[in-house]
Write an enzyme that holds these catalytic residues in place. Structure first.
Site, PDB file in Angstrom:
ATOM      1  CE  LYS A 183      88.093  54.211 -61.599  1.00 58.44           C
ATOM      2  NZ  LYS A 183      89.286  54.537 -60.586  1.00 58.44           N
TER       3      LYS A 183
HETATM    4  C1  LIG Z   1      91.078  57.783 -65.870  1.00 59.04           C
HETATM    5  C2  LIG Z   1      91.787  56.654 -65.198  1.00 59.04           C
HETATM    6  N1  LIG Z   1      92.764  55.880 -65.795  1.00 59.04           N
HETATM    7  C3  LIG Z   1      93.300  54.925 -65.475  1.00 59.04           C
HETATM    8  C4  LIG Z   1      92.892  54.477 -63.973  1.00 59.04           C
HETATM    9  C5  LIG Z   1      93.801  53.336 -63.510  1.00 59.04           C
HETATM   10  O1  LIG Z   1      92.986  52.534 -63.101  1.00 59.04           O
HETATM   11  P1  LIG Z   1      93.706  51.515 -61.872  1.00 59.04           P
HETATM   12  O2  LIG Z   1      93.614  52.071 -60.525  1.00 59.04           O
HETATM   13  O3  LIG Z   1      92.630  50.108 -61.777  1.00 59.04           O
HETATM   14  O4  LIG Z   1      94.896  50.935 -62.249  1.00 59.04           O
HETATM   15  C6  LIG Z   1      92.195  55.127 -63.252  1.00 59.04           C
HETATM   16  C7  LIG Z   1      91.805  55.005 -61.824  1.00 59.04           C
HETATM   17  O5  LIG Z   1      91.458  55.591 -61.125  1.00 59.04           O
HETATM   18  C8  LIG Z   1      91.343  56.305 -63.918  1.00 59.04           C
HETATM   19  O6  LIG Z   1      90.765  57.259 -63.004  1.00 59.04           O
END
Ligand SMILES: Cc1ncc(COP(=O)(O)O)c(C=O)c1O
Length: 385
Positions: A183
């Site tokens: 990110k």
């Molecule tokens: C659109 C979206 N939602 C939720 C997530 C979940 O985040 P995490 O990987 O920090 O759990 C991501 C992660 O890439 C994402 O791109």
């Protein structure tokens, strides 16, 4: 030096290293002042009253879905063009996801199709800013208000982006960010809930910390989870945020270079960014035009990878993931716009420290891969192109 170019790479400077080491010299490794500061900074960035740091973007979505009181019998409208966590948070609660097709330019839930999917059981909308693009969010907020539906904004890919000057993360009842390493800002792992709703804030704080209410360590008001973020992770994210303008400027420059080098490529459809949109650039995604066959994109990815270029097929439609097909009964053909776009889209190497030379090499390799695919066995359409 290796000629490989990764899909993504964290941008860690001495400032981040010092910030994490500083925490290690303190007695407080979790639930401390660095976390509180990170929450304040993120809430301010999103123009929200409250920030609640958690262990991942997925944990953030789960807490929000539970605080929203979603459960069996509820329907929640969402997009098929996302990382699976935006749908999983609905399933975790026992509610049913209802997928609505996307807009071909924004790649987000199409506001024009949304109202037709609202039923008496619809309780909420989980909206995602795919690839960090805000397209449609303002219309969707209005639709949610008109129908008295709870809007949950998954801004995991869009920290720092804006539409008409309004920050993403400020729409709906609650929003969330992810600090996964690919990110714009990373905490190693981490997530952030932001909301103006004090009740949501209180419930999410309890949920992330074993259902505790306040400081009574062994008093548990409700079933909770350990979704806490450590001070080490918080320090990493906070140090990144202290360089946020620099990080976003570099990512904008990288996106600009991709546009410059690819704009004349007649086989590719590039992201559409309106003048009212400020991107913080999560990834750079391109699409092969509709004259390519399904499968050509996979061959382009294969050829790029053979050439040492990291790339990926973000995002396979969620409604066609095996467990969703089994649980929800969705099928190929249900969401034709998403399916057509998803099978032709690939994301290219994109990270804060990517150099102009690396981008140039990616674009040259992409040109060659496309030429090769056009000459390949299934290339009956080469003349048409
Ligand atoms: C659109 C979206 N939602 C939720 C997530 C979940 O985040 P995490 O990987 O920090 O759990 C991501 C992660 O890439 C994402 O791109």
């Amino acid at each position: 030096m290796s000629n490989q170019i990764p899909l993504s790479a964290p941008d860690i400077t001495q400032r981040e290293i010092d910030a994490v080491v500083d925490v290690l010299r303190t007695p407080t490794l979790t639930c401390g002042p660095v976390l509180a500061e990170l929450e304040k900074v993120c809430a301010r960035m999103a123009g929200r009253r409250n920030g609640i740091a958690v262990s991942s973007g997925t944990a953030a979505l789960h807490c929000i879905a539970m605080a929203a009181g979603l459960g069996p019998g509820d329907e929640v409208i969402t997009t098929p063009m996302s990382f699976v966590a935006s749908t999983n948070c609905i399933l975790y609660t026992g509610a049913r996801p209802v997928f609505v097709d996307i807009n071909a330019q924004t790649l987000n839930l199409d506001p024009a199709r949304l109202e037709a999917a609202i039923s008496p059981k619809t309780r909420a909308i989980v909206v995602v800013e795919a690839f960090g693009h805000p397209g449609g969010i303002e219309e969707i907020e209005q639709i949610a208000q008109r129908h008295e539906l709870l809007l949950i904004e998954d801004s995991c890919q869009s920290l720092g982006a804006k539409v008409h000057g309004r920050p993403l993360g400020s729409f709906g009842r609650a929003s969330c960010f992810s600090f996964y390493p690919n990110k714009q800002v990373t905490a190693g792992e981490g997530g952030m809930i932001v909301t103006d709703d004090d009740r949501f804030d209180a419930v999410c704080r309890m949920l992330r910390n074993h259902g505790r209410d306040g400081n009574a360590w062994l008093a548990h008001q409700r079933l909770g989870y350990n979704y806490r973020m450590s001070e080490l992770n918080a320090a990493l994210a906070l140090a990144q945020l202290s360089r946020f303008d620099e990080i976003v400027a570099k990512r904008r420059q990288a996106a600009h270079t991709y546009f410059e080098l690819l704009i004349d490529n007649r086989y590719l459809i590039l992201p559409t960014i309106d003048g009212d949109t400020t991107m913080s650039w999560y990834v750079f995604g391109v699409r092969l035009n509709d004259l390519f066959e399904p499968g050509d994109r996979d061959e382009v990815i294969r050829l790029l990878r053979c050439d040492g270029i990291g790339c990926s097929n973000y995002f396979p439609p969620i409604h066609l993931q095996p467990y969703i097909v089994e649980q929800i009964g969705t099928r190929q053909g249900d969401l034709p716009v998403c399916e057509r776009i998803a099978e032709r889209t690939l994301v290219l190497p994109f990270f804060t420290q990517i150099t102009q030379g690396q981008i140039q090499r990616v674009c040259e390799s992409l040109d060659k891969a496309i030429e090769k695919v056009l000459m390949g066995p299934s290339a009956g359409r080469a003349q048409a192109l």
